[in-house]
Design an enzyme around this catalytic site. Structure first.
Site, PDB file in Angstrom:
ATOM      1  CB  THR A  42      -0.896  -0.068   1.341  1.00  0.00           C
ATOM      2  OG1 THR A  42      -1.759  -1.083   1.128  1.00  0.00           O
ATOM      3  CG2 THR A  42      -1.821   1.382   1.601  1.00  0.00           C
ATOM      4  CB  ALA A 115       1.029 -17.438  -0.402  1.00  0.00           C
ATOM      5  CB  THR A 311       4.729   3.178   6.104  1.00  0.00           C
ATOM      6  OG1 THR A 311       3.710   3.037   5.136  1.00  0.00           O
ATOM      7  CG2 THR A 311       5.921   2.437   5.559  1.00  0.00           C
ATOM      8  CG  HIS A 435      15.112  34.804  14.643  1.00  0.00           C
ATOM      9  ND1 HIS A 435      13.935  34.735  15.008  1.00  0.00           N
ATOM     10  CD2 HIS A 435      15.582  35.963  14.241  1.00  0.00           C
ATOM     11  CE1 HIS A 435      13.323  36.009  14.685  1.00  0.00           C
ATOM     12  NE2 HIS A 435      14.391  36.632  14.119  1.00  0.00           N
TER      13      HIS A 435
END
Ligand code: NDP
Length: 452
Positions: A42, A115, A311, A435
């Site tokens: 995915t 599988a 993930t 900064h």
């Protein structure tokens, strides 16, 4: 008994591939892996990676407007989806090859087929035959859940978005989670008229309340037609699109409808019930802290276990499993203080407790600020950044950090290191600011805005 392999991994996504590579490549195990679709799963094929590339693509319209405000003579044309899609396809092909090469280098045998589990040590391959293994790892991930009415009317899911031939002119997105909000912002940035329906009170349920409100407001300001407390009553295909009636009585026809209404674990037809692997109510594989199922030789990692569906978490779980079983290094995946980012526009980075959860748990101080960032303020954009620290009033530890800002995903990664180390508010305070950057506000929050 002699097995064909030490480990058989079902699923070539983030968790499965990591487990296979570590077991074979680092610990010398004999490993095979089966993947029925494309290697990478995915995240690589239809999730994080193509999504993030779409986030980049969609951000240029605003960037070009800003460039004009900065004095550049920029002429903007429309976004060409076909150009982007061709490049995206090529990039995903490349990444898939990288995944395959990694498995190959580690000495993992790859089966490009489905599988299923036949018994605690046997896997049946769809291209014929069975293979035995001392351990089996289920890493089959999840898939989008779509209510029947929407499926019948041909609603798309996030899987389909990456394969669109053309961009729709208008889209309705249903859902208020990560995926719905991210695609609402992406498609809006690409010039699509986006309407979003969320059935609850506020998008991104489970995240910090103030951050959710801030994101929703800016999404609306950026052009997403977001309706909360609204769901779909009926929908059907009509000429020119999909007709939708909502719970507030509105009726409209959209070129496309996308359902992002959650994901379910991929356990159907895997043979797990038959071998007595315990499944939860959503079909998730029930595992212990070692990712072991009710059958001692069968383990499971990643979204199929429905723990934290991210993930990097699947990768950690796969790695910990391989180290434990094949590396004589007992390791539990750590599910505490996992940072994450939602790639809405504005982006959201978050780690630790929300204000709502923390104040129910203990006395807290809340430090927060909201301001217009220099870069977009100069360009005349109304964007506002929000930064928030939740601090335990007793221990002074920072319990949570929530940032809505450009680059919030990058910022939260670093804040997460400090928070994971147990940093106190005073540790943040004694860190000198960098900064001028937005993140300096995180170390200059002087007074709590409230206590609870
Ligand atoms: P989520 O569970 O986050 O959100 C599902 C949304 O759909 C919720 O708003 C939910 O509403 C709504 N919903 C559920 N069922 C229905 C229904 N029948 N009708 C109408 N609305 C419905 O799922 P996502 O699909 O957005 O994401 C799945 C997972 O993927 C996430 O949990 C996340 O872990 C992962 N992910 C992470 C990303 C990242 O890290 N940036 C990006 C994308 C995904 P309600 O709140 O009322 O239940």
């Amino acid at each position: 008994m002699a097995f064909d392999y030490d480990l058989f991994v079902i699923g070539g996504g983030s968790g499965g591939v990591r487990a296979a590579r570590i077991a074979a490549g680092e610990h010398g195990a004999r490993v095979a892996l089966a993947e029925e679709y494309r290697m990478g799963g995915t995240c690589v094929i239809r999730g994080c990676v193509p999504k993030k590339l779409m986030v980049f693509a969609s951000s240029y319209a605003a960037a070009m407007e800003d460039a004009r405000a900065y004095g550049w003579d920029v002429k903007t044309g429309p976004f060409d989806w076909t150009v982007f899609r061709a490049k995206l396809d090529a990039e995903l092909d490349r990444l898939e090859r990288v995944y395959r090469a990694g498995l190959d280098r580690a000495g993992v045998t790859v089966h490009d087929c489905r599988a299923t589990v036949e018994d605690p040590h046997t896997v049946r391959l769809a291209d014929g035959g069975t293979v035995t293994a001392k351990h089996i790892l289920i890493a089959t991930g999840g898939r989008p859940f779509v209510p029947e009415m929407a499926a019948t009317a041909g609603a798309m899911t996030s899987n389909d978005i990456f394969k669109m031939d053309a961009l729709p002119k208008s889209v309705l997105i249903v859902g208020g989670g990560f995926i719905a909000c991210e695609f609402a912002c992406i498609l809006n940035g690409m010039g699509v008229h986006v309407t979003q329906y969320y059935r609850g009170e506020q998008i991104l349920r489970g995240f910090d309340g103030e951050a959710r409100g801030h994101i929703a407001e800016l999404m609306r300001e950026n052009g997403v037609n977001l309706h909360v407390g609204t769901d779909v009553l009926g929908m059907k295909r009509v000429e020119g699109g999909t007709w939708v009636k909502s719970t507030d009585g509105r009726e409209a026809v959209y070129d496309a409808v996308v359902y992002a209404t959650g994901r379910v674990p991929n356990t159907e037809g895997l043979g797990l019930d038959e071998v007595e692997v315990k499944l939860g109510r959503q079909g998730e594989v029930v595992v212990d802290e070692w990712s072991q199922t009710a059958v001692p030789s069968i383990f499971a990692v990643g979204d199929v276990t429905d723990r934290i569906n991210l993930t990097p978490v699947a990768i950690r779980e796969g790695h910990a499993f391989a180290d434990t079983i094949f590396g004589a290094k007992p390791t539990r995946a750590d599910h505490e203080l996992v940072a994450s980012a939602v790639f809405t526009q504005p982006e959201f980075g978050t780690v630790g407790m929300t204000e709502e959860a923390a104040r129910d748990d203990r006395p807290i101080e809340v430090y927060a600020t909201s301001f217009r960032p220099m870069q977009s303020a100069f360009a005349g954009r109304p964007d506002r950044v929000m930064m928030k620290l939740i601090v335990c009033a007793e221990t002074r530890r920072v319990l949570g950090c929530h940032i809505v800002a450009p680059g919030a995903g990058e910022m939260i990664q670093l804040a997460a290191v400090a928070i994971k180390m147990g940093a106190t508010k005073e540790d943040f305070d004694r860190t000198v600011a960098v900064h001028p950057v937005m993140a300096e506000e995180l170390v200059t929050l002087r007074k709590p805005v409230r206590t609870a």
